[in-house]
Design a protein around this motif. Sequence first.
Motif, PDB file in Angstrom:
ATOM      1  N   LEU A  92       0.837  -1.202   0.000  1.00 14.26           N
ATOM      2  CA  LEU A  92       0.000   0.000   0.000  1.00 14.26           C
ATOM      3  C   LEU A  92       0.874   1.255   0.000  1.00 14.26           C
ATOM      4  N   GLY A  93       1.993   1.186   0.709  1.00 15.53           N
ATOM      5  CA  GLY A  93       2.941   2.311   0.698  1.00 15.53           C
ATOM      6  C   GLY A  93       3.476   2.553  -0.693  1.00 15.53           C
ATOM      7  N   GLU A  94       3.765   1.469  -1.403  1.00 13.93           N
ATOM      8  CA  GLU A  94       4.265   1.622  -2.773  1.00 13.93           C
ATOM      9  C   GLU A  94       3.213   2.264  -3.675  1.00 13.93           C
ATOM     10  N   MET A  95       1.935   1.894  -3.445  1.00 16.61           N
ATOM     11  CA  MET A  95       0.852   2.498  -4.237  1.00 16.61           C
ATOM     12  C   MET A  95       0.777   3.996  -3.974  1.00 16.61           C
ATOM     13  N   ILE A 103      -8.903   5.006   7.285  1.00 23.31           N
ATOM     14  CA  ILE A 103     -10.074   4.966   6.399  1.00 23.31           C
ATOM     15  C   ILE A 103     -10.293   3.534   5.910  1.00 23.31           C
ATOM     16  N   ILE A 104      -9.207   2.869   5.542  1.00 22.18           N
ATOM     17  CA  ILE A 104      -9.310   1.487   5.049  1.00 22.18           C
ATOM     18  C   ILE A 104      -9.884   0.574   6.134  1.00 22.18           C
ATOM     19  N   ARG A 105      -9.400   0.736   7.354  1.00 25.06           N
ATOM     20  CA  ARG A 105      -9.870  -0.094   8.467  1.00 25.06           C
ATOM     21  C   ARG A 105     -11.365   0.079   8.711  1.00 25.06           C
ATOM     22  N   ASN A 106     -11.800   1.341   8.574  1.00 21.39           N
ATOM     23  CA  ASN A 106     -13.206   1.615   8.899  1.00 21.39           C
ATOM     24  C   ASN A 106     -14.151   1.294   7.754  1.00 21.39           C
ATOM     25  N   ASN A 107     -13.652   1.250   6.543  1.00 22.69           N
ATOM     26  CA  ASN A 107     -14.566   1.126   5.412  1.00 22.69           C
ATOM     27  C   ASN A 107     -14.453  -0.177   4.635  1.00 22.69           C
ATOM     28  N   THR A 108     -13.387  -0.959   4.886  1.00 21.72           N
ATOM     29  CA  THR A 108     -13.282  -2.227   4.164  1.00 21.72           C
ATOM     30  C   THR A 108     -13.089  -3.354   5.170  1.00 21.72           C
ATOM     31  N   LYS A 109     -13.084  -4.539   4.641  1.00 18.48           N
ATOM     32  CA  LYS A 109     -12.893  -5.690   5.514  1.00 18.48           C
ATOM     33  C   LYS A 109     -11.413  -5.903   5.811  1.00 18.48           C
ATOM     34  N   PHE A 110     -10.577  -5.142   5.108  1.00 15.26           N
ATOM     35  CA  PHE A 110      -9.132  -5.307   5.269  1.00 15.26           C
ATOM     36  C   PHE A 110      -8.689  -4.724   6.604  1.00 15.26           C
ATOM     37  N   TRP A 111      -7.954  -5.464   7.359  1.00 15.96           N
ATOM     38  CA  TRP A 111      -7.543  -5.033   8.687  1.00 15.96           C
ATOM     39  C   TRP A 111      -6.056  -4.654   8.695  1.00 15.96           C
ATOM     40  N   VAL A 112      -5.794  -3.372   9.002  1.00 19.40           N
ATOM     41  CA  VAL A 112      -4.413  -2.933   9.169  1.00 19.40           C
ATOM     42  C   VAL A 112      -4.075  -3.073  10.647  1.00 19.40           C
ATOM     43  N   ASP A 113      -2.981  -3.752  10.926  1.00 18.65           N
ATOM     44  CA  ASP A 113      -2.619  -4.010  12.320  1.00 18.65           C
ATOM     45  C   ASP A 113      -2.366  -2.725  13.095  1.00 18.65           C
ATOM     46  N   ASP A 114      -2.733  -2.753  14.388  1.00 18.65           N
ATOM     47  CA  ASP A 114      -2.428  -1.623  15.267  1.00 18.65           C
ATOM     48  C   ASP A 114      -0.935  -1.330  15.289  1.00 18.65           C
ATOM     49  N   SER A 115      -0.145  -2.410  15.295  1.00 14.13           N
ATOM     50  CA  SER A 115       1.308  -2.243  15.439  1.00 14.13           C
ATOM     51  C   SER A 115       1.855  -1.400  14.293  1.00 14.13           C
ATOM     52  N   LYS A 119      -7.636   0.356  -3.707  1.00 11.37           N
ATOM     53  CA  LYS A 119      -8.785  -0.544  -3.723  1.00 11.37           C
ATOM     54  C   LYS A 119      -8.424  -1.876  -4.399  1.00 11.37           C
ATOM     55  N   GLY A 120      -7.770  -1.755  -5.543  1.00 10.57           N
ATOM     56  CA  GLY A 120      -7.361  -2.965  -6.250  1.00 10.57           C
ATOM     57  C   GLY A 120      -6.390  -3.791  -5.435  1.00 10.57           C
ATOM     58  N   ALA A 121      -5.406  -3.083  -4.815  1.00 14.37           N
ATOM     59  CA  ALA A 121      -4.399  -3.790  -4.031  1.00 14.37           C
ATOM     60  C   ALA A 121      -5.041  -4.524  -2.866  1.00 14.37           C
ATOM     61  N   ILE A 122      -5.987  -3.841  -2.207  1.00 12.79           N
ATOM     62  CA  ILE A 122      -6.652  -4.476  -1.064  1.00 12.79           C
ATOM     63  C   ILE A 122      -7.440  -5.701  -1.521  1.00 12.79           C
ATOM     64  N   GLY A 123      -8.108  -5.551  -2.661  1.00 11.31           N
ATOM     65  CA  GLY A 123      -8.848  -6.679  -3.213  1.00 11.31           C
ATOM     66  C   GLY A 123      -7.963  -7.895  -3.413  1.00 11.31           C
ATOM     67  N   LEU A 144      -4.925  -8.417  -1.936  1.00  7.93           N
ATOM     68  CA  LEU A 144      -4.372  -8.865  -0.655  1.00  7.93           C
ATOM     69  C   LEU A 144      -5.394  -9.692   0.117  1.00  7.93           C
ATOM     70  N   GLN A 145      -6.666  -9.306  -0.007  1.00  3.04           N
ATOM     71  CA  GLN A 145      -7.717 -10.012   0.723  1.00  3.04           C
ATOM     72  C   GLN A 145      -8.096 -11.322   0.056  1.00  3.04           C
ATOM     73  N   GLY A 146      -7.693 -11.442  -1.217  1.00  2.00           N
ATOM     74  CA  GLY A 146      -8.050 -12.655  -1.936  1.00  2.00           C
ATOM     75  C   GLY A 146      -9.378 -12.557  -2.657  1.00  2.00           C
ATOM     76  N   ASP A 147      -9.939 -11.338  -2.725  1.00  2.00           N
ATOM     77  CA  ASP A 147     -11.192 -11.151  -3.463  1.00  2.00           C
ATOM     78  C   ASP A 147     -10.982 -11.345  -4.958  1.00  2.00           C
ATOM     79  N   ILE A 148      -9.808 -10.920  -5.441  1.00  2.00           N
ATOM     80  CA  ILE A 148      -9.484 -11.173  -6.840  1.00  2.00           C
ATOM     81  C   ILE A 148      -8.411 -12.246  -6.850  1.00  2.00           C
ATOM     82  N   LYS A 149      -8.670 -13.284  -7.568  1.00  2.00           N
ATOM     83  CA  LYS A 149      -7.708 -14.376  -7.658  1.00  2.00           C
ATOM     84  C   LYS A 149      -7.765 -14.955  -9.057  1.00  2.00           C
ATOM     85  N   TYR A 150      -6.618 -15.395  -9.525  1.00  2.00           N
ATOM     86  CA  TYR A 150      -6.600 -15.975 -10.856  1.00  2.00           C
ATOM     87  C   TYR A 150      -7.205 -17.375 -10.815  1.00  2.00           C
ATOM     88  N   VAL A 151      -8.219 -17.545 -11.618  1.00  2.00           N
ATOM     89  CA  VAL A 151      -8.802 -18.887 -11.740  1.00  2.00           C
ATOM     90  C   VAL A 151      -8.563 -19.337 -13.175  1.00  2.00           C
TER      91      VAL A 151
END
Lengths: 404, 363
Positions: free
Chosen positions: A97-100, A234-246, A388-392, A394-401
């Motif tokens: 995400l930092g790279e994005m 914002i990501i933590r509050n609006n998506t299912k993706f969880w950014v660690d507290d640490s 958004k794409g990156a999170i998708g 990372l979460q595995g929502d988009i996967k090559y089938v």
Amino acid sequence: MQQLTRFAADYVGYVLKGGTKFYAWMGSLAVLIVGMMYVFYLQNTEGLIVTGMTSQIHDGLYFANLVFLVGVAAGAVTIVFPAYAYHHEGMHKVAVLGEMLAISAVIMVTMFVFAHMGRPDRLWHMLPLIGIYNFPHSMLGWDVLVLTGYLILNAICGFYYLWCKYTGKPINYKWFMPLVWVAIVWALSIHTVTAFLISTMPARPMWFHSMMPIRFIATAFAAGPCLIILAFLIIRNNTKFWVDDSAIKLLTTIVTWCLGIALFLTLSEVVVELYARTEHANGLYYLMFGLHGLTNLVPWFWGAVILMVSSFVLFLIPSIRNNFKLLPIPCVMAFAGIWIEKGMGLIVPGFIPTPIGEVTEYYPTFVEWLLTLGIWAFGFFILTILLKGAIGILQGDIKYVAAK
Amino acid sequence: MTTKETPKACPAEEQPSVCTAPPASADPAASAPKTSRRDFLKAGGMLSMSTLMGTAALMTQSDDAHAAAEWAEHFQKNYRLMTDAEKAEARARLERRYSQEYGKQVTVDTTGPQPGVLMGYALNIRKCIGCRRCVHACVAENNQSRGTKPGEKIEWIQVLRMERGKFEQGKMDHGYPEGLGIQVGGNAYTPAGQVLEGQYHYTPEAVPEQDATYMPIACMQCEKPPCVKVCPVRTTYREADGPVVIDYNWCIGCRMCMGACPYWARRINLTSPVLPKEEMNPVTHYLGNRPRMRGVVEKCHWCLQRTRHGRYPACVEVCPVGARKFGNLLDPESEVSKILERKNVFRLKAELNTFPKFFYFYD
């Protein structure tokens, strides 16, 4: 090849889907982008006269934002470095995400370069081989080189990582890690070279000191992570993706101490310049107190100081630092403070007084404000798409089938 | 500084009477001994140009010389990389375009540096009376933008008007410490030398003024020009005979050179220059006073269209008190060389190691 087209299609498909909030956000950004395109057209038919720039103060908002955003781009390294050098678990998860963020910041920088040029139609003169590249003499040449390099490095590292996640292939660390290390060092180079761009001009005494690069890096590593923290929350509050507290806590620590160093360096500069109060301190004096009755920038400077100092104090208080409901407040304050410090507080007073002692003021026009706002909107537009794409992925929502 | 050396007050607003008509010697065709090579190149250039024009006109679907020339200019090389034929081509293209645009026969000189010449400039600051005729002559000669709106008016020379300072008894205790305060310097002197916005646009009734001294400045044509080093596309460079010039067709308008110049000698064309047809000086040089375009930087070039043909720059010619001197630094018999040898000479901002070829002197 088929995989690649599928990757692009899946990515776009995922990004396009979203709730009302998402469409409202993207829609309002798009409105600003359209406004930006109109004033950019205006500027390129009428000339730079539609801006507030003059022959005395010939770099204004555009250059200021360019310098600031180079810092934001460099700030992305505060995620990548702990992730790969210290194997920080929380950071490693979000490094991409930092790279994005770095990619979208560099794109914004490039757009500000276009806005700044008097003749953007001739920019090809800078391209090696078909144009002339005054290398290695021109600092601007160096700046173009490091910025393009940084964009390419981040695009390769970021998208290769996402690609591997998408296809499920293992990452080839043989060449990925060296590239990451190069990108980390390169991040420092972009803001250092941008600092050299202005600090190598003895004609502008306010900029002519060797503290400039370190001050730039310090502020960059405060402003960049501030934006990243906000994005993470914002990501933590609006998506299912969880950014660690640490991860957020480490970024907060980095912001705090880089902000502290930046304040210390500013103070050192003020003492050195104003104790002797030579003629060369006129620029700083104008910024802090005004000169010959002209005080346009005084509120900006003190506004920036108040924002930076109070956000530093807030960051030091654990109950605020660790409360993710309150954390955005000092983050926004620090970000705004550094933006003012880089823009109104550094670029503009560098031209006041002019080398012949003329004191004159700069008033950005509506065109400049709208163009600046539009480029920021465009940057956030790109950033939202990339994140958004990156999170998708990372979460595995988009996967090559594999197609049957 | 004493006033006895300055001549009697003379009207400040006298119109410049020279330099708008094409000087015969500045016309390259008339002045330089006839070079058959140039004629040859010109003919060749015209031929290739017409070919190019034809292509360009086809591509732009227009037979307007202006549009066609602009199209070709977009893709031309940096001036220094052009071959002689390409230079002739560019020259012919511009001559045709400017002639059509301004309704008069315009020449674009491409004469290069002459061997054995290093141009130098000297200015007697004790003589300058601040009449600013040099400024007006420069604007007329070099086709600067004449607009009235801010940003449209461009002047290469500034004559800084500085009030004379004096020590005053009433100010002796100014800043003197009280109690245990530390003496940090009271100043009984009226600060002199500060220039505020637009103070070089002064229009006094008569000059010289009793309470002012003048400091004319323009491009110093540095030996080690900071502007050249920072240019990312090498559009500005130092010619072999001294002046620092700009290839206006190659400038990208990044304004790095303006930031690097310690003498504030460069101007950006914020918009298309306002140049009335009847006031346009048709005797031009490619690297000098030819009409500029929007978005590029311009500066003083010591009137290459004149000086490369043995004439003085416009400002030297017009100066009513003879404060301005110009000549070849390599020639020990030139006026400038003699001044450097005999007078008290200094250069501005010597600490920056730019080594200006513009010298100030006093008797």
